[in-house]
Design a protein around this motif. Structure first.
Motif, PDB file in Angstrom:
ATOM      1  N   ARG A 142      13.433   8.659   1.281  1.00  0.00           N
ATOM      2  CA  ARG A 142      12.004   8.951   1.416  1.00  0.00           C
ATOM      3  C   ARG A 142      11.803  10.068   2.428  1.00  0.00           C
ATOM      4  NH1 ARG A 142       8.899   3.326   2.434  1.00  0.00           N
ATOM      5  NH2 ARG A 142       7.776   4.656   3.882  1.00  0.00           N
ATOM      6  N   GLY A 161       2.277  -4.018   4.397  1.00  0.00           N
ATOM      7  CA  GLY A 161       1.850  -2.702   4.898  1.00  0.00           C
ATOM      8  C   GLY A 161       0.345  -2.553   4.987  1.00  0.00           C
ATOM      9  N   MET A 162      -0.380  -3.614   4.795  1.00  0.00           N
ATOM     10  CA  MET A 162      -1.840  -3.601   4.970  1.00  0.00           C
ATOM     11  C   MET A 162      -2.256  -4.995   5.407  1.00  0.00           C
ATOM     12  SD  MET A 162      -5.111  -4.212   3.929  1.00  0.00           S
ATOM     13  CE  MET A 162      -6.667  -3.372   4.056  1.00  0.00           C
ATOM     14  N   THR A 192       0.847  -1.209   0.000  1.00  0.00           N
ATOM     15  CA  THR A 192       0.000   0.000   0.000  1.00  0.00           C
ATOM     16  C   THR A 192       0.875   1.249   0.000  1.00  0.00           C
ATOM     17  OG1 THR A 192      -0.253  -0.436   2.362  1.00  0.00           O
ATOM     18  CG2 THR A 192      -2.146  -0.881   0.970  1.00  0.00           C
ATOM     19  N   GLY A 193       2.033   1.186   0.679  1.00  0.00           N
ATOM     20  CA  GLY A 193       2.949   2.338   0.685  1.00  0.00           C
ATOM     21  C   GLY A 193       3.398   2.667  -0.739  1.00  0.00           C
ATOM     22  N   ARG A 225       6.121   7.498  13.190  1.00  0.00           N
ATOM     23  CA  ARG A 225       5.615   6.271  12.564  1.00  0.00           C
ATOM     24  C   ARG A 225       5.714   5.082  13.531  1.00  0.00           C
ATOM     25  NH1 ARG A 225       9.102   5.976   7.440  1.00  0.00           N
ATOM     26  NH2 ARG A 225       7.822   4.193   6.857  1.00  0.00           N
ATOM     27  N   LEU A 248       0.517   4.134  -2.752  1.00  0.00           N
ATOM     28  CA  LEU A 248       0.255   5.536  -2.370  1.00  0.00           C
ATOM     29  C   LEU A 248       1.329   6.463  -2.908  1.00  0.00           C
ATOM     30  CD1 LEU A 248      -0.858   5.006   1.350  1.00  0.00           C
ATOM     31  CD2 LEU A 248      -2.323   5.721  -0.550  1.00  0.00           C
ATOM     32  N   ARG A 249       2.605   6.037  -2.845  1.00  0.00           N
ATOM     33  CA  ARG A 249       3.685   6.903  -3.349  1.00  0.00           C
ATOM     34  C   ARG A 249       3.551   7.116  -4.856  1.00  0.00           C
ATOM     35  NH1 ARG A 249       6.212   4.669   1.070  1.00  0.00           N
ATOM     36  NH2 ARG A 249       6.685   2.733   0.014  1.00  0.00           N
ATOM     37  N   LYS A 284       1.613   9.843   9.396  1.00  0.00           N
ATOM     38  CA  LYS A 284       0.313   9.394   9.940  1.00  0.00           C
ATOM     39  C   LYS A 284      -0.284   8.336   9.026  1.00  0.00           C
ATOM     40  CE  LYS A 284      -0.869  13.723  12.143  1.00  0.00           C
ATOM     41  NZ  LYS A 284      -0.894  15.009  11.439  1.00  0.00           N
ATOM     42  N   LEU A 285      -1.323   7.655   9.514  1.00  0.00           N
ATOM     43  CA  LEU A 285      -1.987   6.662   8.673  1.00  0.00           C
ATOM     44  C   LEU A 285      -3.012   7.336   7.773  1.00  0.00           C
ATOM     45  CD1 LEU A 285      -2.623   3.621  11.046  1.00  0.00           C
ATOM     46  CD2 LEU A 285      -0.741   4.001   9.454  1.00  0.00           C
ATOM     47  N   VAL A 286      -3.074   6.870   6.546  1.00  0.00           N
ATOM     48  CA  VAL A 286      -4.090   7.318   5.590  1.00  0.00           C
ATOM     49  C   VAL A 286      -5.425   6.702   6.048  1.00  0.00           C
ATOM     50  CG1 VAL A 286      -4.762   7.102   3.148  1.00  0.00           C
ATOM     51  CG2 VAL A 286      -2.368   7.494   3.762  1.00  0.00           C
ATOM     52  N   ASP A 317       9.483  10.548   4.445  1.00  0.00           N
ATOM     53  CA  ASP A 317       9.022  10.082   5.759  1.00  0.00           C
ATOM     54  C   ASP A 317      10.063   9.208   6.459  1.00  0.00           C
ATOM     55  OD1 ASP A 317       8.554   8.040   3.907  1.00  0.00           O
ATOM     56  OD2 ASP A 317       6.729   7.340   4.879  1.00  0.00           O
ATOM     57  N   ARG A 342      -3.102  -2.255   8.604  1.00  0.00           N
ATOM     58  CA  ARG A 342      -2.313  -1.541   9.601  1.00  0.00           C
ATOM     59  C   ARG A 342      -3.175  -1.131  10.786  1.00  0.00           C
ATOM     60  NH1 ARG A 342       1.951   0.452   6.054  1.00  0.00           N
ATOM     61  NH2 ARG A 342       3.528   1.639   7.136  1.00  0.00           N
ATOM     62  N   VAL A 400       0.914  10.740   4.600  1.00  0.00           N
ATOM     63  CA  VAL A 400       2.142   9.971   4.364  1.00  0.00           C
ATOM     64  C   VAL A 400       3.365  10.792   4.775  1.00  0.00           C
ATOM     65  CG1 VAL A 400       3.595   8.899   2.599  1.00  0.00           C
ATOM     66  CG2 VAL A 400       1.110   8.597   2.511  1.00  0.00           C
ATOM     67  N   ILE A 437      -7.635   3.210   2.029  1.00  0.00           N
ATOM     68  CA  ILE A 437      -6.775   2.021   1.922  1.00  0.00           C
ATOM     69  C   ILE A 437      -7.602   0.799   1.514  1.00  0.00           C
ATOM     70  CG2 ILE A 437      -5.338   0.428   3.275  1.00  0.00           C
ATOM     71  CD1 ILE A 437      -3.994   3.116   2.839  1.00  0.00           C
ATOM     72  N   GLN A 489      -9.084  -2.170   9.324  1.00  0.00           N
ATOM     73  CA  GLN A 489      -8.646  -2.655   8.001  1.00  0.00           C
ATOM     74  C   GLN A 489      -8.660  -4.184   7.957  1.00  0.00           C
ATOM     75  OE1 GLN A 489      -4.874  -0.945   6.767  1.00  0.00           O
ATOM     76  NE2 GLN A 489      -5.564   1.145   7.129  1.00  0.00           N
TER      77      GLN A 489
HETATM   78  P1  AMP Z   1       5.094   2.079   4.059  1.00  0.00           P
HETATM   79  O1  AMP Z   1       5.781   2.219   2.754  1.00  0.00           O
HETATM   80  O2  AMP Z   1       4.374   0.784   4.217  1.00  0.00           O
HETATM   81  O3  AMP Z   1       6.011   2.385   5.236  1.00  0.00           O
HETATM   82  O4  AMP Z   1       3.944   3.211   4.100  1.00  0.00           O
HETATM   83  C1  AMP Z   1       4.265   4.583   4.028  1.00  0.00           C
HETATM   84  C2  AMP Z   1       3.099   5.425   4.511  1.00  0.00           C
HETATM   85  O5  AMP Z   1       1.944   5.182   3.682  1.00  0.00           O
HETATM   86  C3  AMP Z   1       2.616   5.148   5.922  1.00  0.00           C
HETATM   87  O6  AMP Z   1       3.390   5.819   6.910  1.00  0.00           O
HETATM   88  C4  AMP Z   1       1.173   5.670   5.857  1.00  0.00           C
HETATM   89  O7  AMP Z   1       1.134   7.073   5.864  1.00  0.00           O
HETATM   90  C5  AMP Z   1       0.747   5.200   4.471  1.00  0.00           C
HETATM   91  N1  AMP Z   1       0.173   3.840   4.494  1.00  0.00           N
HETATM   92  C6  AMP Z   1       0.670   2.735   3.870  1.00  0.00           C
HETATM   93  N2  AMP Z   1      -0.105   1.656   4.101  1.00  0.00           N
HETATM   94  C7  AMP Z   1      -1.117   2.097   4.895  1.00  0.00           C
HETATM   95  C8  AMP Z   1      -2.237   1.465   5.502  1.00  0.00           C
HETATM   96  N3  AMP Z   1      -2.481   0.152   5.344  1.00  0.00           N
HETATM   97  N4  AMP Z   1      -3.064   2.223   6.254  1.00  0.00           N
HETATM   98  C9  AMP Z   1      -2.848   3.543   6.411  1.00  0.00           C
HETATM   99  N5  AMP Z   1      -1.809   4.202   5.898  1.00  0.00           N
HETATM  100  C10 AMP Z   1      -0.933   3.487   5.135  1.00  0.00           C
END
Ligand code: AMP
Length: 210
Positions: free
Chosen positions: A156, A85-86, A31-32, A167, A35-36, A57-59, A158, A88, A53, A64, A92
């Motif tokens: 990145r 990453g899902m 999911t990360g 995080r 989203l990116r 914070k969480l989306v 974040d 989270r 992101v 998601i 969900q």
């Molecule tokens: P990651 O690459 O998995 O570390 O995700 C990077 C960022 O994307 C996280 O810090 C959240 O902001 C967002 N994100 C990714 N997956 C989720 C999820 N399942 N639920 C909520 N936010 C997510």
């Protein structure tokens, strides 16, 4: 094999997911990364996700859940997938069950916050294909260039130290309770982070009986 990878940000979920994905011939749904890519392309989902992101914070769950339901309906997920990453949050995880998505296992990579903070400082990510590297533990063949696609390696936003701490707090509060959720369903497998990527893969393969 339908697998969920759990673990703190920087635990190595993405790295291990790529290796397992090749080994088992199933896709990784990160999911990360989704989203990116959406943020880079300026899509409506990307615009919505950006502030969450970038601040660690969480989306929101509904965004998601929508993304993942759509992605899992694609053809290449028929024979299995790895969710990186899902879920989270508990809602969900509940949403996956509610739409009949059952997994075989939820594998948690266990690692201390101290090791994560050290590790994140050296993480580099390909701007084009999202492959990850580490300046010491997993360097690219040519400095600053992705082995897979030649793309530029970047830090990145974040992965900045203050955002990593935020995080980790979110992980302990929102995501760690998922271990209990899957334990109760007899699906949880735990693996300790090992000194090298290869040894962690070995521990995961053993835990999953692959
Ligand atoms: P990651 O690459 O998995 O570390 O995700 C990077 C960022 O994307 C996280 O810090 C959240 O902001 C967002 N994100 C990714 N997956 C989720 C999820 N399942 N639920 C909520 N936010 C997510």
């Amino acid at each position: 094999m339908k697998l969920i990878l759990l673990g703190a940000p920087g635990a190595g979920k993405g790295t291990q997911a790529e290796i397992l994905s090749r080994k088992c011939g199933i896709p990784t749904i990160s999911t990360g990364n989704i989203l990116r890519a959406a943020m880079k392309n300026g899509t409506p989902v990307g615009l919505k996700a950006k502030e969450y992101v970038e601040s660690g914070k969480l989306v929101p769950d509904d965004v998601i859940i929508g993304i993942v339901r759509e992605r899992l309906a694609e053809d290449d997920c028929k024979n299995g997938y790895i969710l990186d990453g899902m879920p989270r949050t508990i809602p969900q995880a509940q949403a996956l069950e509610d739409v009949g998505i059952e997994v075989d296992a939820a594998l948690s990579i266990e690692i201390s916050d101290e090791v994560i903070i050290e590790r994140m400082a050296g993480r580099r990510t390909c701007k084009d294909c999202s492959a990850t590297y580490h300046v010491v533990n997993n360097p690219p063949k040519v400095e600053g260039k992705c082995d897979n696609c030649g793309g530029e390696l970047t830090i990145r936003k974040d992965d900045a130290p203050e955002t990593v701490k935020a995080r980790l707090d979110v992980y302990h509060k929102e995501t760690e309770p998922l271990k209990d959720f899957y334990e109760k369903r007899g699906k949880l497998k735990k693996v300790e982070n090992q000194p090298t990527i290869e040894l962690t893969t070995k521990a995961i393969v053993e835990a999953l009986g692959l």
